[in-house]
Design a protein around this motif. Structure first.
Motif, short mmCIF file in Angstrom:
data_model
loop_
_atom_site.label_atom_id
_atom_site.label_comp_id
_atom_site.label_asym_id
_atom_site.label_seq_id
_atom_site.Cartn_x
_atom_site.Cartn_y
_atom_site.Cartn_z
N ARG A 1 0.94 -1.25 0.02
CA ARG A 1 0.00 0.05 0.03
C ARG A 1 0.87 1.20 -0.11
N LYS A 2 2.00 1.15 0.89
CA LYS A 2 2.70 2.41 0.81
C LYS A 2 3.48 2.71 -0.46
N SER A 3 3.74 1.64 -1.02
CA SER A 3 4.49 2.10 -2.27
C SER A 3 3.56 2.67 -3.62
N PHE A 4 2.38 1.94 -3.42
CA PHE A 4 1.38 2.30 -4.26
C PHE A 4 1.11 3.91 -4.03
N ILE A 5 0.76 4.41 -2.81
CA ILE A 5 0.52 5.66 -2.48
C ILE A 5 1.48 6.65 -2.75
N ASP A 6 2.90 6.26 -2.42
CA ASP A 6 4.02 6.74 -2.66
C ASP A 6 4.37 7.24 -4.08
N ASN A 7 4.24 6.23 -4.81
CA ASN A 7 4.57 6.13 -6.31
C ASN A 7 3.40 6.60 -7.35
N GLY A 8 2.06 6.38 -6.73
CA GLY A 8 0.87 6.79 -7.52
C GLY A 8 0.94 7.93 -8.46
N ARG A 9 1.53 8.99 -8.03
CA ARG A 9 1.65 10.22 -8.87
C ARG A 9 2.59 10.16 -9.83
N LYS A 10 3.58 9.31 -10.04
CA LYS A 10 4.79 9.23 -10.96
C LYS A 10 4.33 8.20 -11.94
N MET A 11 3.24 7.64 -11.77
CA MET A 11 2.88 6.38 -12.91
C MET A 11 1.86 6.90 -13.89
N THR A 12 2.25 6.16 -14.99
CA THR A 12 1.22 6.59 -16.04
C THR A 12 -0.29 5.89 -15.55
N ASN A 13 -1.24 6.08 -16.42
CA ASN A 13 -2.50 5.29 -16.22
C ASN A 13 -2.66 4.00 -16.06
N LEU A 14 -2.03 3.55 -17.22
CA LEU A 14 -1.54 2.04 -17.26
C LEU A 14 -0.97 1.66 -15.99
N GLN A 15 0.35 2.03 -15.58
CA GLN A 15 1.02 1.63 -14.67
C GLN A 15 0.14 1.69 -13.33
N TYR A 16 -0.74 2.66 -13.10
CA TYR A 16 -1.45 2.83 -11.94
C TYR A 16 -2.55 1.84 -11.91
N VAL A 17 -3.36 1.62 -12.82
CA VAL A 17 -4.40 0.71 -12.52
C VAL A 17 -3.92 -0.69 -12.53
N LYS A 18 -2.70 -0.79 -13.22
CA LYS A 18 -1.99 -2.51 -12.95
C LYS A 18 -1.69 -2.72 -11.30
N ALA A 19 -0.92 -1.52 -10.96
CA ALA A 19 -0.74 -1.43 -9.58
C ALA A 19 -2.00 -1.48 -8.63
N LEU A 20 -2.98 -0.83 -9.05
CA LEU A 20 -4.21 -0.80 -8.08
C LEU A 20 -5.04 -2.13 -8.07
N LEU A 21 -4.83 -2.94 -9.29
CA LEU A 21 -5.16 -4.07 -9.39
C LEU A 21 -4.53 -5.39 -8.56
N ASP A 22 -3.26 -4.92 -8.52
CA ASP A 22 -2.19 -6.00 -7.59
C ASP A 22 -2.58 -5.68 -6.29
N LEU A 23 -2.62 -4.49 -5.94
CA LEU A 23 -3.05 -4.10 -4.53
C LEU A 23 -4.22 -4.74 -4.19
N ARG A 24 -5.33 -4.60 -4.89
CA ARG A 24 -6.49 -5.30 -4.67
C ARG A 24 -6.61 -6.77 -4.28
N ASP A 25 -5.91 -7.36 -5.36
CA ASP A 25 -5.80 -8.87 -5.18
C ASP A 25 -5.12 -9.38 -3.88
N ALA A 26 -3.75 -8.39 -3.59
CA ALA A 26 -3.01 -8.76 -2.27
C ALA A 26 -4.02 -8.56 -1.15
N VAL A 27 -4.72 -7.41 -1.16
CA VAL A 27 -5.81 -7.20 -0.09
C VAL A 27 -6.62 -8.62 0.30
N ILE A 28 -7.19 -8.64 -0.60
CA ILE A 28 -7.98 -9.85 -0.65
C ILE A 28 -7.64 -11.03 -0.48
N SER A 29 -6.37 -11.37 -1.16
CA SER A 29 -5.92 -12.71 -0.68
C SER A 29 -5.37 -12.68 0.71
#
Length: 91
Positions: free
Chosen positions: A1-29
């Motif tokens: 979560r911290k990495s996603f929040i810290d790096n979110g503004r530096k990402m492209t839309n594609l990178q952001y949504v990929k990271a968002l889905l990865d975070l969602r999967d990790a939280v659920i798992s």
């Protein structure tokens, strides 16, 4: 979560949504609550909420797959799947 929040503004839309889905999967798992599902002190999510969250994740993944690494294509694909009749936010 911290990495996603810290790096979110530096990402492209594609990178952001990929990271968002990865975070969602990790939280659920890890047994956490799906971040795409609404929760609150006075709201209990319905089966429709869970189904809608899954549809959103599926659309994101379809756009990622179809874009094949191209951020501009991803953004266009995602924009084409957003309905024009979305309700306006309340202010």
């Amino acid at each position: 979560r911290k990495s996603f929040i810290d790096n979110g503004r530096k990402m492209t839309n594609l990178q952001y949504v990929k990271a968002l889905l990865d975070l969602r999967d990790a939280v659920i798992s890890e047994g956490g609550t799906d971040p795409f599902v609404p929760y609150g002190d006075h709201y209990t999510p319905t089966e429709e909420d869970f189904a809608a969250a899954e549809r959103v994740a599926d659309i994101y993944q379809e756009c990622i797959d179809e874009a094949d690494g191209n951020d501009e294509k991803f953004t266009a694909l995602l924009a084409s799947r957003i309905p024009n009749d979305m309700p306006k936010p309340r202010r």
